[in-house]
Design an enzyme around this catalytic site. Structure first.
Site, PDB file in Angstrom:
ATOM      1  N   ARG A   1       2.992  -6.628   9.629  1.00  0.00           N
ATOM      2  CA  ARG A   1       2.156  -5.618  10.275  1.00  0.00           C
ATOM      3  C   ARG A   1       2.498  -5.451  11.756  1.00  0.00           C
ATOM      4  NH1 ARG A   1      -3.455  -7.793   7.583  1.00  0.00           N
ATOM      5  NH2 ARG A   1      -3.507  -6.508   5.709  1.00  0.00           N
TER       6      ARG A   1
ATOM      7  N   THR B   1      -4.990  -7.964  10.689  1.00  0.00           N
ATOM      8  CA  THR B   1      -5.360  -6.708  10.027  1.00  0.00           C
ATOM      9  C   THR B   1      -5.002  -5.452  10.828  1.00  0.00           C
ATOM     10  OG1 THR B   1      -7.218  -7.935   9.093  1.00  0.00           O
ATOM     11  CG2 THR B   1      -7.293  -5.550   8.860  1.00  0.00           C
TER      12      THR B   1
ATOM     13  N   HIS C   1      -1.833  -5.462   1.457  1.00  0.00           N
ATOM     14  CA  HIS C   1      -3.041  -6.270   1.291  1.00  0.00           C
ATOM     15  C   HIS C   1      -2.578  -7.643   0.855  1.00  0.00           C
ATOM     16  CE1 HIS C   1      -6.751  -7.945  -0.267  1.00  0.00           C
ATOM     17  NE2 HIS C   1      -6.051  -8.290  -1.329  1.00  0.00           N
TER      18      HIS C   1
ATOM     19  N   LYS D   1       0.832  -1.195   0.000  1.00  0.00           N
ATOM     20  CA  LYS D   1       0.000   0.000   0.000  1.00  0.00           C
ATOM     21  C   LYS D   1       0.881   1.267   0.000  1.00  0.00           C
ATOM     22  CE  LYS D   1      -3.833  -2.456   2.301  1.00  0.00           C
ATOM     23  NZ  LYS D   1      -4.683  -2.572   3.510  1.00  0.00           N
TER      24      LYS D   1
ATOM     25  N   ARG E   1      -0.456 -14.804   4.398  1.00  0.00           N
ATOM     26  CA  ARG E   1      -1.272 -14.216   5.483  1.00  0.00           C
ATOM     27  C   ARG E   1      -0.525 -14.328   6.813  1.00  0.00           C
ATOM     28  NH1 ARG E   1      -5.983 -11.204   4.330  1.00  0.00           N
ATOM     29  NH2 ARG E   1      -7.007 -11.984   6.182  1.00  0.00           N
TER      30      ARG E   1
END
Ligand code: GDP
Ligand code: MG
Length: 201
Positions: A136, A125, A159, A14, A119
């Site tokens: 993340r 998230t 993403h 992103k 993932r």
């Protein structure tokens, strides 16, 4: 059934990932797991294209809204609305703004269990609760609490497709067949060869 090694997933770095000079760091983590990069491009997406990306699955609005409501309740907070679709409308508006704020990197990664492995390496998230050791978890400090106050999307750097079906739909959305490169990586001989022969002279 196709061999597991052919599974593919779509990853987007992103705009914050690009601006924070984390492209190499992010790619390195997927690469070192043994996955194969089969397509990559830098682009500036339009709002329409991003909205389509998130709504390829007709259920996405409902699922995301319900997930968000559950998130509020589990923290003992009151959701901004009881209606999942109303919540998603706001999330989508913020996502479109975020994803069109600068250039992004779009990639296809291939390899055994590519969706689940990516993932796992990417992490949950919301960066506040993403596991340490994940992208993340290691590189961002954002939270829904802060994004709700500020009125923006959560900055979580990447993403990554959530399922094989989602991945295949997203790959079709972002790439022409001729942009995808079919090739062998030398390391596949070690990762997937049943007998690991051909090493000794
Ligand atoms: P991902 O697959 O881990 O990116 O998560 P989802 O597919 O469920 O959601 C897509 C994007 O929607 C996330 O990257 C967030 O930016 C946003 N999002 C999802 N759930 C929530 C939520 O509960 N609250 C807010 N504010 N944004 C959310
Ligand atoms: Mg998702």
């Amino acid at each position: 059934m196709k061999h597991h090694k052919f599974e593919r997933t779509l990853v987007i770095i992103k705009p914050d990932g690009v601006q924070r000079s984390l492209m190499g760091e992010i790619i390195k983590r997927y690469e070192r797991a043994g996955l194969k990069l089969t397509a990559i491009k830098m682009t500036k997406a339009t709002p329409k294209f991003i909205e389509k990306h998130y709504t390829l699955d007709p259920e996405w609005r409902r699922i995301t809204g319900e997930k968000s409501i559950k998130g509020y309740l589990s923290k003992g907070l009151k959701p901004p609305s009881e209606d999942p679709f109303k919540i998603t409308e706001v999330v989508l508006k913020y996502l479109v703004k975020y994803l069109t704020s600068g250039p992004i990197i779009v990639m296809i990664w291939q390899g055994a269990h590519a969706v689940a492995i990516i993932r796992k390496l990417t992490g949950g998230t919301e960066p506040l609760t993403s596991d340490v050791g994940t992208i993340r978890g290691d590189y961002v400090l954002d939270s829904y609490q802060m994004t709700d106050t500020d009125g923006r999307a959560v900055r979580n750097l990447v993403h990554a497709s959530g399922s094989v079906k989602e991945a295949e739909n997203e790959i079709k959305h972002w790439f022409d067949k001729k942009e995808i490169v079919d090739y062998k990586l030398v390391q596949e001989q070690i990762l997937y060869d049943v007998n690991m022969d051909g090493i000794l002279e």
